[in-house]
Scaffold this motif. Structure first.
Motif, PDB file in Angstrom:
ATOM      1  N   ASP A   1       0.813  -1.218   0.000  1.00 22.21           N
ATOM      2  CA  ASP A   1       0.000   0.000   0.000  1.00 22.21           C
ATOM      3  C   ASP A   1       0.841   1.260   0.000  1.00 22.21           C
ATOM      4  O   ASP A   1       0.388   2.315  -0.464  1.00 22.21           O
ATOM      5  CB  ASP A   1      -0.961   0.003   1.195  1.00 22.21           C
ATOM      6  N   LEU A   2       2.051   1.183   0.526  1.00 25.46           N
ATOM      7  CA  LEU A   2       2.946   2.334   0.437  1.00 25.46           C
ATOM      8  C   LEU A   2       3.264   2.602  -1.031  1.00 25.46           C
ATOM      9  O   LEU A   2       3.264   3.759  -1.482  1.00 25.46           O
ATOM     10  CB  LEU A   2       4.223   2.057   1.228  1.00 25.46           C
ATOM     11  N   ALA A   3       3.490   1.531  -1.807  1.00 28.65           N
ATOM     12  CA  ALA A   3       3.716   1.699  -3.247  1.00 28.65           C
ATOM     13  C   ALA A   3       2.454   2.206  -3.937  1.00 28.65           C
ATOM     14  O   ALA A   3       2.520   3.075  -4.823  1.00 28.65           O
ATOM     15  CB  ALA A   3       4.148   0.368  -3.861  1.00 28.65           C
ATOM     16  N   ASP A   4       1.306   1.706  -3.498  1.00 35.14           N
ATOM     17  CA  ASP A   4       0.043   2.113  -4.126  1.00 35.14           C
ATOM     18  C   ASP A   4      -0.237   3.603  -3.941  1.00 35.14           C
ATOM     19  O   ASP A   4      -0.737   4.265  -4.864  1.00 35.14           O
ATOM     20  CB  ASP A   4      -1.116   1.297  -3.547  1.00 35.14           C
ATOM     21  N   ILE A   5       0.070   4.160  -2.747  1.00 32.53           N
ATOM     22  CA  ILE A   5      -0.214   5.590  -2.552  1.00 32.53           C
ATOM     23  C   ILE A   5       0.738   6.449  -3.379  1.00 32.53           C
ATOM     24  O   ILE A   5       0.380   7.557  -3.795  1.00 32.53           O
ATOM     25  CB  ILE A   5      -0.184   6.011  -1.064  1.00 32.53           C
ATOM     26  N   MET A   6       1.932   5.959  -3.641  1.00 30.94           N
ATOM     27  CA  MET A   6       2.844   6.691  -4.532  1.00 30.94           C
ATOM     28  C   MET A   6       2.254   6.784  -5.927  1.00 30.94           C
ATOM     29  O   MET A   6       2.311   7.832  -6.583  1.00 30.94           O
ATOM     30  CB  MET A   6       4.202   5.981  -4.591  1.00 30.94           C
ATOM     31  N   VAL A   7       1.668   5.665  -6.377  1.00 32.89           N
ATOM     32  CA  VAL A   7       1.042   5.646  -7.703  1.00 32.89           C
ATOM     33  C   VAL A   7      -0.177   6.559  -7.721  1.00 32.89           C
ATOM     34  O   VAL A   7      -0.370   7.363  -8.649  1.00 32.89           O
ATOM     35  CB  VAL A   7       0.644   4.200  -8.089  1.00 32.89           C
ATOM     36  N   ARG A   8      -1.017   6.429  -6.667  1.00 33.69           N
ATOM     37  CA  ARG A   8      -2.261   7.193  -6.601  1.00 33.69           C
ATOM     38  C   ARG A   8      -2.014   8.687  -6.449  1.00 33.69           C
ATOM     39  O   ARG A   8      -2.625   9.513  -7.124  1.00 33.69           O
ATOM     40  CB  ARG A   8      -3.111   6.700  -5.430  1.00 33.69           C
ATOM     41  N   GLU A   9      -1.123   9.031  -5.525  1.00 36.61           N
ATOM     42  CA  GLU A   9      -0.934  10.445  -5.165  1.00 36.61           C
ATOM     43  C   GLU A   9       0.011  11.183  -6.100  1.00 36.61           C
ATOM     44  O   GLU A   9      -0.151  12.372  -6.339  1.00 36.61           O
ATOM     45  CB  GLU A   9      -0.411  10.548  -3.725  1.00 36.61           C
ATOM     46  N   LYS A  10       1.016  10.468  -6.641  1.00 36.94           N
ATOM     47  CA  LYS A  10       2.051  11.151  -7.420  1.00 36.94           C
ATOM     48  C   LYS A  10       2.090  10.732  -8.877  1.00 36.94           C
ATOM     49  O   LYS A  10       2.858  11.295  -9.668  1.00 36.94           O
ATOM     50  CB  LYS A  10       3.430  10.916  -6.780  1.00 36.94           C
ATOM     51  N   GLY A  11       1.271   9.749  -9.243  1.00 37.05           N
ATOM     52  CA  GLY A  11       1.159   9.374 -10.648  1.00 37.05           C
ATOM     53  C   GLY A  11       2.391   8.717 -11.228  1.00 37.05           C
ATOM     54  O   GLY A  11       2.605   8.784 -12.445  1.00 37.05           O
ATOM     55  N   ILE A  12       3.209   8.109 -10.385  1.00 36.65           N
ATOM     56  CA  ILE A  12       4.396   7.426 -10.909  1.00 36.65           C
ATOM     57  C   ILE A  12       4.032   5.979 -11.240  1.00 36.65           C
ATOM     58  O   ILE A  12       3.095   5.421 -10.670  1.00 36.65           O
ATOM     59  CB  ILE A  12       5.574   7.479  -9.898  1.00 36.65           C
ATOM     60  N   PRO A  13       4.768   5.357 -12.180  1.00 40.04           N
ATOM     61  CA  PRO A  13       4.460   3.960 -12.535  1.00 40.04           C
ATOM     62  C   PRO A  13       4.634   3.026 -11.328  1.00 40.04           C
ATOM     63  O   PRO A  13       5.498   3.261 -10.468  1.00 40.04           O
ATOM     64  CB  PRO A  13       5.491   3.635 -13.625  1.00 40.04           C
ATOM     65  N   PHE A  14       3.837   1.988 -11.297  1.00 37.67           N
ATOM     66  CA  PHE A  14       3.906   1.076 -10.155  1.00 37.67           C
ATOM     67  C   PHE A  14       5.281   0.438 -10.036  1.00 37.67           C
ATOM     68  O   PHE A  14       5.779   0.233  -8.922  1.00 37.67           O
ATOM     69  CB  PHE A  14       2.836  -0.023 -10.267  1.00 37.67           C
ATOM     70  N   ARG A  15       5.930   0.116 -11.152  1.00 36.97           N
ATOM     71  CA  ARG A  15       7.242  -0.519 -11.085  1.00 36.97           C
ATOM     72  C   ARG A  15       8.270   0.418 -10.451  1.00 36.97           C
ATOM     73  O   ARG A  15       9.175  -0.027  -9.749  1.00 36.97           O
ATOM     74  CB  ARG A  15       7.706  -0.972 -12.467  1.00 36.97           C
ATOM     75  N   THR A  16       8.112   1.723 -10.684  1.00 40.96           N
ATOM     76  CA  THR A  16       8.997   2.700 -10.030  1.00 40.96           C
ATOM     77  C   THR A  16       8.741   2.709  -8.526  1.00 40.96           C
ATOM     78  O   THR A  16       9.674   2.666  -7.713  1.00 40.96           O
ATOM     79  CB  THR A  16       8.766   4.110 -10.603  1.00 40.96           C
ATOM     80  N   ALA A  17       7.462   2.739  -8.175  1.00 38.53           N
ATOM     81  CA  ALA A  17       7.098   2.717  -6.754  1.00 38.53           C
ATOM     82  C   ALA A  17       7.574   1.423  -6.095  1.00 38.53           C
ATOM     83  O   ALA A  17       8.066   1.426  -4.958  1.00 38.53           O
ATOM     84  CB  ALA A  17       5.583   2.850  -6.615  1.00 38.53           C
ATOM     85  N   HIS A  18       7.440   0.317  -6.824  1.00 36.87           N
ATOM     86  CA  HIS A  18       7.889  -0.984  -6.326  1.00 36.87           C
ATOM     87  C   HIS A  18       9.387  -0.944  -6.009  1.00 36.87           C
ATOM     88  O   HIS A  18       9.835  -1.462  -4.965  1.00 36.87           O
ATOM     89  CB  HIS A  18       7.573  -2.043  -7.386  1.00 36.87           C
TER      90      HIS A  18
ATOM     91  N   LYS B   1      11.875  13.808  -5.465  1.00 37.60           N
ATOM     92  CA  LYS B   1      11.186  13.692  -4.179  1.00 37.60           C
ATOM     93  C   LYS B   1       9.695  13.464  -4.409  1.00 37.60           C
ATOM     94  O   LYS B   1       9.111  14.017  -5.341  1.00 37.60           O
ATOM     95  CB  LYS B   1      11.364  14.977  -3.367  1.00 37.60           C
ATOM     96  N   LEU B   2       9.103  12.703  -3.527  1.00 41.15           N
ATOM     97  CA  LEU B   2       7.662  12.440  -3.641  1.00 41.15           C
ATOM     98  C   LEU B   2       6.847  13.342  -2.729  1.00 41.15           C
ATOM     99  O   LEU B   2       5.694  13.663  -3.035  1.00 41.15           O
ATOM    100  CB  LEU B   2       7.370  10.971  -3.296  1.00 41.15           C
ATOM    101  N   GLU B   3       7.429  13.735  -1.610  1.00 37.24           N
ATOM    102  CA  GLU B   3       6.782  14.640  -0.651  1.00 37.24           C
ATOM    103  C   GLU B   3       5.362  14.191  -0.298  1.00 37.24           C
ATOM    104  O   GLU B   3       4.401  14.931  -0.406  1.00 37.24           O
ATOM    105  CB  GLU B   3       6.770  16.069  -1.196  1.00 37.24           C
ATOM    106  N   LEU B   4       5.289  12.957   0.128  1.00 43.17           N
ATOM    107  CA  LEU B   4       4.000  12.411   0.554  1.00 43.17           C
ATOM    108  C   LEU B   4       3.623  12.945   1.928  1.00 43.17           C
ATOM    109  O   LEU B   4       4.496  13.261   2.746  1.00 43.17           O
ATOM    110  CB  LEU B   4       4.072  10.876   0.617  1.00 43.17           C
ATOM    111  N   ASP B   5       2.338  13.058   2.170  1.00 40.81           N
ATOM    112  CA  ASP B   5       1.863  13.498   3.485  1.00 40.81           C
ATOM    113  C   ASP B   5       2.183  12.406   4.520  1.00 40.81           C
ATOM    114  O   ASP B   5       1.910  11.234   4.300  1.00 40.81           O
ATOM    115  CB  ASP B   5       0.351  13.732   3.417  1.00 40.81           C
ATOM    116  N   ASP B   6       2.761  12.807   5.649  1.00 46.49           N
ATOM    117  CA  ASP B   6       3.152  11.838   6.680  1.00 46.49           C
ATOM    118  C   ASP B   6       1.968  11.037   7.211  1.00 46.49           C
ATOM    119  O   ASP B   6       2.097   9.852   7.534  1.00 46.49           O
ATOM    120  CB  ASP B   6       3.860  12.555   7.845  1.00 46.49           C
ATOM    121  N   GLU B   7       0.808  11.674   7.313  1.00 45.94           N
ATOM    122  CA  GLU B   7      -0.374  10.964   7.804  1.00 45.94           C
ATOM    123  C   GLU B   7      -0.806   9.880   6.815  1.00 45.94           C
ATOM    124  O   GLU B   7      -1.268   8.809   7.204  1.00 45.94           O
ATOM    125  CB  GLU B   7      -1.528  11.937   8.052  1.00 45.94           C
ATOM    126  N   LEU B   8      -0.639  10.203   5.542  1.00 48.13           N
ATOM    127  CA  LEU B   8      -0.978   9.230   4.505  1.00 48.13           C
ATOM    128  C   LEU B   8      -0.038   8.034   4.573  1.00 48.13           C
ATOM    129  O   LEU B   8      -0.466   6.871   4.439  1.00 48.13           O
ATOM    130  CB  LEU B   8      -0.873   9.905   3.128  1.00 48.13           C
TER     131      LEU B   8
END
Length: 472
Positions: free
Chosen positions: A367-384, A420-427
């Motif tokens: 799910d950490l990889a999934d939120i990168m895809v959802r929130e930042k629009g990066i390919p899943f393989r990159t997030a993986h 940088k992805l700069e994801l929200d810490d709560e997320l």
């Protein structure tokens, strides 16, 4: 008059008679054999093939035998099988006229009919046991809709689930075991009576009537196939083998989960034993025995298929050797189903340990990889790739999920050459929390409490429909 007197000059030796006899296992089809004789004689009477007075005497004798039970028969190897023992009983009461009972009927189609009559009842009894097990698991699972657990692939931590979701996986498997037996029943419940030895008869018998009297759905339309078909037995034992595989998997999990290393469940004392020398031991003996006994059914299937594979049409004595393996498979499957039902429904889950395991080893990493895809629009393989490196680095640094922050993620991303992805810490925190992780999986078939509840509701509808069909 013995059946051998016409064609054969001498009796079998005692050894040969014993080797040839099927009496021990024929006891199982005793009542079915009476039913078959009763239906056949009633049909002969109805079609005026034998006179009513003789038919009534035969039917009265059969009724008398049914009341007295199998102990009323002379069961020794001189009568060869239960069919001849019953015929001898009727002859002793009625006299030689009882021989009309065998008009237009052979032991070949009679035993084939008897087997189907008994087997259909065994199938229904096992199916009821499966329904009861399913119902028990559903009720058990209701108490664990939010008991977070860890799911495994390759017996390694995979992703968080709930205890309820895991239990309901076994429910779905048991449902398929039930449905396989239901489908097989259609092929079991067909009437071979009237096939006679292999070519039917010149007497004007009424197969529709015997089919109705015996409660079959239809009759087999080729007499050669009618007396020799035993694939319905192989199919049934295959279904039972699948059922026992399901039960064995349940037992395997209970054995593993009850160890100190897993510490997930406590098996009830009623289904455990201790060591003869180590007083601290609590051994899952019943689960181990059930796991072992389940292999017996698979062995019986292979034996049955091996006997069948080289038999030409039509009846051959080899077929007699199949039935002991059928009944043993039924007995083992039914007893294993009963004991595993009671054992599983008596276990206690260590909810704290379940939660602890679900929150370890970065089981929430997907799910950490999934939120990168959802929130930042990066390919899943990159997030993986980023999350895989996060897990590697965090493991080497002895960090836990709680230590993973947005800045930590960004440092890893930049080391790999990404922005940088700069994801929200709560997320991030929510994605790595096992309970929140489970709740987000709201896809049908998923482990979120509301999806598991939906699956339970659907199973309850299935149970209600099947219980109604069975008149339960």
């Amino acid at each position: 008059m013995a059946i051998r007197d016409g064609r054969l000059k001498t009796e079998m030796t005692d050894e040969a008679a014993d080797y040839n006899s099927s009496l021990e296992f024929d006891k199982i089809i005793f009542e079915a054999d009476i039913k078959t004789n009763f239906a056949h004689t009633s049909m002969l009477k109805n079609e005026n093939i034998i006179d009513s007075e003789t038919a009534d005497k035969i039917l009265e004798a059969l009724d008398k035998l049914k009341e007295e039970g199998i102990d009323a028969l002379v069961l020794d190897n001189s009568v060869e099988d239960v069919h001849m023992a019953i015929e001898k009983y009727v002859i002793d009461i009625v006299g030689p006229e009882a021989g009309f009972m065998h008009t237009a009927k052979s032991r070949n189609d009679q035993v084939a009919t008897d087997l189907r009559l008994v087997l259909r009842e065994r199938i229904r009894n096992i199916q009821i046991g499966i329904l009861n097990f399913i119902e028990g698991i559903v009720e058990f699972a209701k108490d664990h809709l939010e008991t977070v657990f860890i799911g495994y692939t390759h017996l390694q931590h995979a992703q968080p689930i709930t205890v309820a979701h895991h239990l309901m996986a076994h429910v779905q498997s048991l449902k398929r075991d039930y449905e396989r037996l239901d489908d097989t029943y259609k092929r079991v419940n067909l009437n071979p009576l009237g096939s006679a030895a292999m070519t039917t008869t010149s007497f004007p018998i009424n197969r529709e009537l015997t089919t109705k009297l015996l409660g079959f759905d239809g009759y087999l339309e080729n007499s050669m196939d009618g007396v020799s078909a035993r694939d319905f037995i192989a199919e049934t034992v295959f279904d039972l083998s699948c059922l026992c595989t399901t039960l064995s998997k349940i037992c395997e999990e209970l054995i593993l989960w009850s160890t100190y290393e897993f510490g997930i469940v406590e098996i009830s004392d009623e289904y455990s034993s201790t060591s003869s020398i180590m007083p601290q031991k609590k051994n899952p003996d019943i689960a181990e025995l059930a796991r072992g006994k389940s292999a017996t059914v698979t062995g019986e299937l292979i034996t049955i298929l091996t006997i069948l594979k080289a038999i030409p049409y039509t009846y051959n004595k080899d077929l007699q050797e199949i039935t002991p393996h059928l009944w043993n498979a039924c007995d083992v499957a039914e007893s294993t189903l009963s004991i595993v039902t009671k054992m599983l429904l008596s276990v206690e889950f260590n909810e704290d340990r379940c939660l602890e395991l679900a929150g370890k080893n970065f089981a929430t990493a997907t799910d950490l990889a999934d939120i990168m895809v959802r929130e930042k629009g990066i390919p899943f393989r990159t997030a993986h790739q980023i999350v895989g490196r996060i897990v590697n680095e965090a493991s080497e640094q002895d960090l836990s999920e709680e230590d993973i922050t947005s800045s930590y993620i960004d440092n890893i991303a930049m080391d790999l050459g990404f922005d940088k992805l700069e994801l929200d810490d709560e997320l991030v925190k929510k994605a790595l929390n096992p309970l929140e992780n489970v709740k987000m999986r709201k896809i049908p078939g998923g482990p979120s409490p509301e999806m598991v509840k939906l699956a339970m509701d659907n199973i309850c509808i299935f149970l209600d429909e099947e219980y109604e069909k069975r008149g339960i």
